[in-house]
Design a protein around this motif. Structure first.
Motif, mmCIF file in Angstrom:
data_model
loop_
_atom_site.group_PDB
_atom_site.id
_atom_site.type_symbol
_atom_site.label_atom_id
_atom_site.label_comp_id
_atom_site.label_asym_id
_atom_site.label_seq_id
_atom_site.Cartn_x
_atom_site.Cartn_y
_atom_site.Cartn_z
ATOM 1 N N ALA A 42 0.435 10.639 7.921
ATOM 2 C CA ALA A 42 1.479 9.613 7.950
ATOM 3 C C ALA A 42 2.553 9.857 6.897
ATOM 4 O O ALA A 42 3.522 9.098 6.822
ATOM 5 C CB ALA A 42 0.862 8.234 7.758
ATOM 6 N N GLY A 43 2.377 10.870 6.069
ATOM 7 C CA GLY A 43 3.390 11.194 5.077
ATOM 8 C C GLY A 43 3.168 10.570 3.727
ATOM 9 O O GLY A 43 4.062 10.606 2.870
ATOM 10 N N THR B 231 -8.228 9.935 4.299
ATOM 11 C CA THR B 231 -7.240 10.700 3.533
ATOM 12 C C THR B 231 -6.378 11.552 4.458
ATOM 13 O O THR B 231 -5.161 11.680 4.256
ATOM 14 C CB THR B 231 -7.959 11.588 2.507
ATOM 15 N N ALA B 232 -6.999 12.146 5.481
ATOM 16 C CA ALA B 232 -6.235 12.953 6.432
ATOM 17 C C ALA B 232 -5.215 12.110 7.174
ATOM 18 O O ALA B 232 -4.094 12.564 7.442
ATOM 19 C CB ALA B 232 -7.195 13.622 7.424
ATOM 20 N N HIS B 233 -5.562 10.866 7.507
ATOM 21 C CA HIS B 233 -4.588 9.997 8.181
ATOM 22 C C HIS B 233 -3.408 9.684 7.274
ATOM 23 O O HIS B 233 -2.244 9.688 7.700
ATOM 24 C CB HIS B 233 -5.266 8.702 8.627
ATOM 25 N N GLY B 234 -3.720 9.394 5.981
ATOM 26 C CA GLY B 234 -2.621 9.127 5.057
ATOM 27 C C GLY B 234 -1.715 10.327 4.892
ATOM 28 O O GLY B 234 -0.474 10.187 4.841
ATOM 29 N N GLY C 160 -3.505 7.409 1.641
ATOM 30 C CA GLY C 160 -4.765 7.908 2.170
ATOM 31 C C GLY C 160 -5.865 7.903 1.128
ATOM 32 O O GLY C 160 -7.011 7.516 1.405
ATOM 33 N N LEU C 161 -5.539 8.324 -0.104
ATOM 34 C CA LEU C 161 -6.545 8.333 -1.163
ATOM 35 C C LEU C 161 -6.963 6.916 -1.545
ATOM 36 O O LEU C 161 -8.154 6.640 -1.776
ATOM 37 C CB LEU C 161 -5.997 9.074 -2.387
#
Length: 283
Positions: A131-132, A125-128, A137-138
């Motif tokens: 990435a904006g 989720t943090a990566h999503g 991410g979810l």
């Protein structure tokens, strides 16, 4: 009822020129075919689906978390670390499966597996979010959650549920077997300790041969002096066994080794046993 053909052989007598021998003769039989086990087929397909979903989840989490980590560390290290996120809950799930008939032991890997899953989902989720696209991410984190849930349900379908009384019976048998396994290294350790003690006692109680007398004062030859040849005092087997008994040795094999050293020649086990019995009666 469905049947299938099976080729077999049998021994039959053949007589030629008045001599009979047994030879192998092929023949076929038809045997009934059991009905298809649809439960097994479904479980096999379920395992295949769970394997594909698990592979997809590991791939997605590795790519996503690796992209998150490589902003601060080299890509190789980032993706190697990212692969461990989903592998952690997979490993915990395997440990839970191995302890499926031991609820107390299965609790720790079950909890650790869900914690590892939550950590992996937070990282994805943090990566999503970085990435904006928080939605991506979810959604990506739900892949790992779905894979974990599918595997958990799949393994539960292979586990036989036990009643309380049956579980206690299984626990008692497991405790007995584990106790026997635990005794193996304990016995090995005790055997090494006894061997060390026996070697130490044998070294301390060994009687070396008498050495030469100190150099005498040089004197001239005396016709009245008769030279006496140095002889070694031989300890009898009975006295050697008694000496070993008196210093506190009680193991017959240890007594035999120590007494043989003092006696100067090997003493048989039967002799040692006879003298030890006499000493016990006298004590």
């Amino acid at each position: 009822m469905r049947t299938r053909t099976i080729a077999k052989t049998r021994s039959v007598p053949v007589t030629i020129d008045g001599r009979t021998v047994l030879v192998e003769e092929p023949y076929v039989v038809r045997v009934p075919v059991p009905p298809r086990d649809w439960d097994r087929a479904v479980r096999t397909g379920l395992l295949a689906v769970a394997g594909i979903v698990g592979t997809a989840a590991v791939t997605w989490s590795t790519v996503s978390i690796g992209a998150l980590l490589q902003t601060d560390v080299p890509a190789a290290a980032a993706y190697a670390a990212a692969a461990t996120f989903d592998l952690l809950w997979i490993g915990c799930m395997a440990l839970e499966w191995l302890a499926r008939y031991d609820p107390a032991r299965a609790t720790a890997p079950r909890r650790a597996g869900w914690v590892a899953l939550v950590v992996a989902m937070l990282a994805i989720t943090a990566h999503g979010n970085m990435a904006g696209s928080l939605a991506i991410g979810l959604i990506g984190s739900s892949v790992s959650a779905g894979a974990k849930t599918l595997w958990w349900l799949t393994l539960r379908s292979f586990t036989n549920r036990l009643t309380s009384r049956t579980q206690q019976w299984v626990d008692a048998l497991r405790a007995e077997s584990e106790g026997q396994l635990a005794l193996i290294p304990v016995r090995r350790e005790l055997a090494r300790a006894r061997g060390t003690v026996a070697a130490e006692e044998a070294a301390l109680l060994a009687r070396p041969d008498a050495g030469p007398d100190p150099d005498p004062e040089e004197e001239g030859p005396d016709a009245d002096v008769v030279p006496i040849h140095q002889t070694r005092i031989v300890v009898s087997a009975k006295d050697a066994v008694r000496d070993a008994w008196d210093v506190g040795l009680r193991d017959e094999e240890t007594i035999r080794r120590v007494a043989s050293t003092a006696h100067g020649s090997p003493i048989s086990e039967a002799t040692v046993a006879r003298y030890v019995r006499a000493l016990k009666v006298g004590a």
